[in-house]
Design a protein around this motif. Structure first.
Motif, PDB file in Angstrom:
ATOM      1  N   TYR A 189       0.846  -1.193   0.000  1.00 52.07           N
ATOM      2  CA  TYR A 189       0.000   0.000   0.000  1.00 52.07           C
ATOM      3  C   TYR A 189       0.880   1.241   0.000  1.00 52.07           C
ATOM      4  O   TYR A 189       1.898   1.280   0.696  1.00 52.07           O
ATOM      5  N   PRO A 190       0.461   2.263  -0.768  1.00 48.88           N
ATOM      6  CA  PRO A 190      -0.707   2.302  -1.650  1.00 48.88           C
ATOM      7  C   PRO A 190      -0.427   1.630  -2.982  1.00 48.88           C
ATOM      8  O   PRO A 190       0.722   1.388  -3.336  1.00 48.88           O
ATOM      9  N   LYS A 191      -1.502   1.356  -3.721  1.00 55.96           N
ATOM     10  CA  LYS A 191      -1.355   0.838  -5.072  1.00 55.96           C
ATOM     11  C   LYS A 191      -1.026   1.993  -6.019  1.00 55.96           C
ATOM     12  O   LYS A 191      -1.484   3.117  -5.826  1.00 55.96           O
ATOM     13  N   VAL A 192      -0.205   1.706  -7.039  1.00 53.51           N
ATOM     14  CA  VAL A 192      -0.012   2.706  -8.088  1.00 53.51           C
ATOM     15  C   VAL A 192      -1.329   2.835  -8.850  1.00 53.51           C
ATOM     16  O   VAL A 192      -2.187   1.948  -8.787  1.00 53.51           O
ATOM     17  N   ILE A 193      -1.498   3.910  -9.567  1.00 55.83           N
ATOM     18  CA  ILE A 193      -2.714   4.097 -10.350  1.00 55.83           C
ATOM     19  C   ILE A 193      -2.412   3.953 -11.838  1.00 55.83           C
ATOM     20  O   ILE A 193      -1.265   4.072 -12.270  1.00 55.83           O
ATOM     21  N   CYS A 194      -3.445   3.710 -12.585  1.00 54.06           N
ATOM     22  CA  CYS A 194      -3.353   3.579 -14.035  1.00 54.06           C
ATOM     23  C   CYS A 194      -3.789   4.886 -14.681  1.00 54.06           C
ATOM     24  O   CYS A 194      -4.768   5.493 -14.243  1.00 54.06           O
ATOM     25  N   GLY A 195      -3.079   5.324 -15.709  1.00 54.27           N
ATOM     26  CA  GLY A 195      -3.485   6.511 -16.445  1.00 54.27           C
ATOM     27  C   GLY A 195      -2.428   7.592 -16.534  1.00 54.27           C
ATOM     28  O   GLY A 195      -2.517   8.472 -17.394  1.00 54.27           O
ATOM     29  N   PHE A 196      -1.417   7.547 -15.663  1.00 50.77           N
ATOM     30  CA  PHE A 196      -0.353   8.549 -15.736  1.00 50.77           C
ATOM     31  C   PHE A 196       0.460   8.387 -17.023  1.00 50.77           C
ATOM     32  O   PHE A 196       0.842   9.356 -17.657  1.00 50.77           O
ATOM     33  N   LEU A 197       0.777   7.149 -17.380  1.00 43.90           N
ATOM     34  CA  LEU A 197       1.582   6.910 -18.579  1.00 43.90           C
ATOM     35  C   LEU A 197       1.360   5.487 -19.063  1.00 43.90           C
ATOM     36  O   LEU A 197       0.997   4.598 -18.287  1.00 43.90           O
ATOM     37  N   PHE A 198       1.579   5.286 -20.360  1.00 46.11           N
ATOM     38  CA  PHE A 198       1.495   3.977 -20.987  1.00 46.11           C
ATOM     39  C   PHE A 198       2.816   3.707 -21.712  1.00 46.11           C
ATOM     40  O   PHE A 198       3.469   4.633 -22.197  1.00 46.11           O
ATOM     41  N   SER A 199       3.166   2.444 -21.828  1.00 42.76           N
ATOM     42  CA  SER A 199       4.450   2.081 -22.431  1.00 42.76           C
ATOM     43  C   SER A 199       4.228   1.106 -23.575  1.00 42.76           C
ATOM     44  O   SER A 199       3.733  -0.005 -23.367  1.00 42.76           O
ATOM     45  N   SER A 200       4.606   1.503 -24.777  1.00 38.48           N
ATOM     46  CA  SER A 200       4.435   0.653 -25.952  1.00 38.48           C
ATOM     47  C   SER A 200       5.670  -0.217 -26.163  1.00 38.48           C
ATOM     48  O   SER A 200       6.806   0.254 -26.057  1.00 38.48           O
ATOM     49  N   ILE A 201       5.426  -1.505 -26.456  1.00 40.28           N
ATOM     50  CA  ILE A 201       6.529  -2.389 -26.839  1.00 40.28           C
ATOM     51  C   ILE A 201       6.428  -2.735 -28.326  1.00 40.28           C
ATOM     52  O   ILE A 201       7.126  -3.627 -28.805  1.00 40.28           O
ATOM     53  N   LYS A 202       5.572  -2.003 -29.052  1.00 40.95           N
ATOM     54  CA  LYS A 202       5.532  -2.117 -30.517  1.00 40.95           C
ATOM     55  C   LYS A 202       6.865  -1.593 -31.049  1.00 40.95           C
ATOM     56  O   LYS A 202       7.306  -0.502 -30.657  1.00 40.95           O
ATOM     57  N   GLU A 203       7.510  -2.335 -31.902  1.00 39.88           N
ATOM     58  CA  GLU A 203       8.922  -2.088 -32.202  1.00 39.88           C
ATOM     59  C   GLU A 203       9.207  -0.660 -32.650  1.00 39.88           C
ATOM     60  O   GLU A 203      10.145  -0.017 -32.179  1.00 39.88           O
ATOM     61  N   GLU A 204       8.396  -0.129 -33.575  1.00 40.04           N
ATOM     62  CA  GLU A 204       8.667   1.213 -34.083  1.00 40.04           C
ATOM     63  C   GLU A 204       8.416   2.289 -33.038  1.00 40.04           C
ATOM     64  O   GLU A 204       8.923   3.418 -33.152  1.00 40.04           O
ATOM     65  N   GLU A 205       7.664   1.976 -31.995  1.00 40.86           N
ATOM     66  CA  GLU A 205       7.389   2.940 -30.921  1.00 40.86           C
ATOM     67  C   GLU A 205       8.306   2.739 -29.728  1.00 40.86           C
ATOM     68  O   GLU A 205       8.502   3.660 -28.926  1.00 40.86           O
ATOM     69  N   PHE A 206       8.871   1.553 -29.615  1.00 42.96           N
ATOM     70  CA  PHE A 206       9.765   1.253 -28.505  1.00 42.96           C
ATOM     71  C   PHE A 206      11.154   1.833 -28.726  1.00 42.96           C
ATOM     72  O   PHE A 206      11.819   2.252 -27.785  1.00 42.96           O
ATOM     73  N   ARG A 207      11.595   1.878 -29.986  1.00 40.55           N
ATOM     74  CA  ARG A 207      12.954   2.367 -30.297  1.00 40.55           C
ATOM     75  C   ARG A 207      13.101   3.838 -29.959  1.00 40.55           C
ATOM     76  O   ARG A 207      12.177   4.628 -30.091  1.00 40.55           O
ATOM     77  N   PHE A 208      14.315   4.210 -29.572  1.00 37.54           N
ATOM     78  CA  PHE A 208      14.622   5.606 -29.269  1.00 37.54           C
ATOM     79  C   PHE A 208      15.075   6.316 -30.544  1.00 37.54           C
ATOM     80  O   PHE A 208      15.619   5.691 -31.455  1.00 37.54           O
ATOM     81  N   PRO A 209      14.901   7.623 -30.604  1.00 37.99           N
ATOM     82  CA  PRO A 209      15.384   8.388 -31.777  1.00 37.99           C
ATOM     83  C   PRO A 209      16.905   8.328 -31.846  1.00 37.99           C
ATOM     84  O   PRO A 209      17.581   8.109 -30.848  1.00 37.99           O
ATOM     85  N   GLY A 210      17.433   8.565 -33.053  1.00 35.97           N
ATOM     86  CA  GLY A 210      18.856   8.443 -33.274  1.00 35.97           C
ATOM     87  C   GLY A 210      19.702   9.364 -32.422  1.00 35.97           C
ATOM     88  O   GLY A 210      20.863   9.052 -32.131  1.00 35.97           O
ATOM     89  N   TYR A 211      19.147  10.493 -31.993  1.00 42.45           N
ATOM     90  CA  TYR A 211      19.942  11.445 -31.212  1.00 42.45           C
ATOM     91  C   TYR A 211      19.947  11.115 -29.723  1.00 42.45           C
ATOM     92  O   TYR A 211      20.571  11.806 -28.915  1.00 42.45           O
ATOM     93  N   SER A 212      19.246  10.045 -29.325  1.00 43.14           N
ATOM     94  CA  SER A 212      19.235   9.660 -27.921  1.00 43.14           C
ATOM     95  C   SER A 212      20.493   8.860 -27.564  1.00 43.14           C
ATOM     96  O   SER A 212      20.904   7.987 -28.345  1.00 43.14           O
ATOM     97  N   PRO A 213      21.129   9.123 -26.442  1.00 44.49           N
ATOM     98  CA  PRO A 213      22.309   8.348 -26.039  1.00 44.49           C
ATOM     99  C   PRO A 213      21.961   6.943 -25.559  1.00 44.49           C
ATOM    100  O   PRO A 213      22.845   6.147 -25.272  1.00 44.49           O
ATOM    101  N   PHE A 214      20.653   6.625 -25.450  1.00 39.73           N
ATOM    102  CA  PHE A 214      20.240   5.325 -24.956  1.00 39.73           C
ATOM    103  C   PHE A 214      19.751   4.408 -26.083  1.00 39.73           C
ATOM    104  O   PHE A 214      19.298   3.325 -25.861  1.00 39.73           O
TER     105      PHE A 214
END
Length: 433
Positions: free
Chosen positions: A408-433
């Motif tokens: 307790y407490p439980k986290v809530i749903c709705g603050f953010l979502f995370s996509s594992i779809k390949e084209e959305e998961f990848r970082f832009p080329g200028y990202s160091p990660f």
């Protein structure tokens, strides 16, 4: 050991949703039917992605997610970040305000046999299956699971404390908890998080069903991808990480509620309890949860209009026939599930996970009301589990009975979502990660 990555989260478009509160929701496994029906009335509430309506719930969520992306209801952050998440809360009868500090990130999904992410309790199979289908159809982590790491030096708290002074969201949730979210984009700071967690093991505190669905999805995707590298989005899971050494980690008890037992005989059960327990009837049933607090192998039993405090006789413990290490056998909940649910109620240990006769309720008041109304046959009142017990269980390689802990407490749903779809998961080329 544990590998984490920052996230390019999908979040509500502030020009469409200017108040985050009305689109947040409880997690899928704690949202009540009443809450769910009320939240469904808002077409933009995150409940439509986390607990989509039947029929064909997963397909419905997939279509809605596509519409939200197309129509700009949710937008993907341009830069990857670590999402700092603080929860400010109070407990009944305690004037202190607590603050649980943590952060949301991607973490590599490790099979449990790798002993990087450790589970401490069993899951309910049907709930896992539902989550697998939803993840496969949407390729979206709608809410983070809760993981625990140990850092006595509190290396990351200074970065989180600084970030939380500039929040992007702040709301009071259904629990009365004040939830605050902030983002860290600074590459050097993010690297500190990566380096600190690297080499640590993680205890899975909450979200066993969702994590197991990630493992199943990863296994399925790997089997169908001849070019698998290990860097694809399906290898990662969304997790909220908190430090076990902080003083604001709370684990509340989860009581056992019994119903639909054939040939249920209350008087016979009360008599049977006396074989292994010292049994004392309590006149004021509403004090039962307080009476048992802090006493080893001690439980409350609510049955018909009667209440009992029961304490296992020391000599009875040696008669336990479950073949577990001593630290597992000695847990209060193992004692409960063996001596009461198996031995007296007749539900074998291996059948308890899937039994429709056992349900769970963290509210003592609710348990008392259900028994008095005869909505259920009996309730078994439990006590808090300590974080030290959770650590010992994880280190043993065994698990607790299902629904052993309620962080307790439980986290809530709705603050953010995370996509594992390949084209959305990848970082832009200028990202160091």
């Amino acid at each position: 050991m544990a590998e984490i990555k920052p996230v390019r989260a999908w979040r509500y478009n502030k020009h469409v949703v200017n108040d985050i509160g009305p689109v947040t929701a409880p997690l899928f496994d704690v949202v009540s039917d009443k809450q769910r029906e009320a939240l469904y009335q808002n077409p933009l509430n995150s409940i439509h992605l986390s607990v989509p309506q039947q029929p064909q719930a997963a397909d419905r969520a997939r279509r809605l997610l596509g519409n939200w992306k197309r129509d700009g209801v949710i937008l993907q952050d341009q830069l990857p970040g670590i999402y700092v998440y603080y929860q400010y809360f109070k407990l009944a009868g305690d004037p202190k305000e607590y603050c649980r500090k943590g952060f949301v990130c991607h973490i590599r999904a490790y099979p449990f046999e790798d002993k990087v992410i450790l589970r401490h309790e069993n899951t309910i199979p049907q709930s896992v299956n539902d989550r697998i289908e939803l993840l496969e159809k949407t390729e979206l982590h709608v809410s983070p699971t809760h993981g625990l790491y140990t850092d006595e030096t509190f290396e990351l708290e200074k970065y989180m404390d600084e970030a939380i002074t500039n929040p992007i969201y702040e709301t009071e949730d259904y629990q009365g908890v004040r939830d605050v979210l902030a983002i860290i984009h600074d590459a050097a700071s993010i690297q500190k998080f990566i380096n600190t967690i690297k080499g640590k093991t993680i205890i899975l505190a909450d979200g066993h069903h969702r994590y197991e669905s990630s493992l199943a999805h990863m296994k399925n995707q790997r089997a169908g991808n001849p070019y698998h590298t290990g860097h694809e989005g399906y290898n990662f899971h969304l997790m909220y990480l908190t430090n076990t050494e902080a003083g604001d980690l709370r684990i509340l008890p989860t009581h056992r509620v019994i119903k639909n037992i054939d040939n249920f005989n209350a008087e016979k059960i009360i008599q049977s309890l006396a074989n292994d327990f010292n049994v004392h009837e309590v006149e004021d049933a509403d004090t039962l949860n307080e009476i048992i607090t802090g006493k080893k192998w001690t439980f409350g039993v609510l049955i018909k209009n009667r209440a009992f405090k029961i304490k296992l006789k020391p000599e009875a413990f040696a008669s336990m026939r479950w073949h577990f290490p001593e630290e597992i056998k000695a847990l209060d909940l193992t004692v409960l599930h063996y001596f009461i649910i198996e031995k007296i109620l007749g539900i074998p240990g291996k059948a308890q996970r899937a039994s429709e006769c056992i349900s769970f309720d963290r509210s003592f008041a609710d348990c008392l009301t259900k028994v008095l109304r005869q909505d259920v046959q009996m309730a078994i009142i439990t006590q808090e589990v300590s974080i030290e017990e959770v650590k010992r269980v994880c280190q043993s390689g065994y698990t607790m009975p299902q629904k052993s802990t309620y962080f307790y407490p439980k986290v809530i749903c709705g603050f953010l979502f995370s996509s594992i779809k390949e084209e959305e998961f990848r970082f832009p080329g200028y990202s160091p990660f």
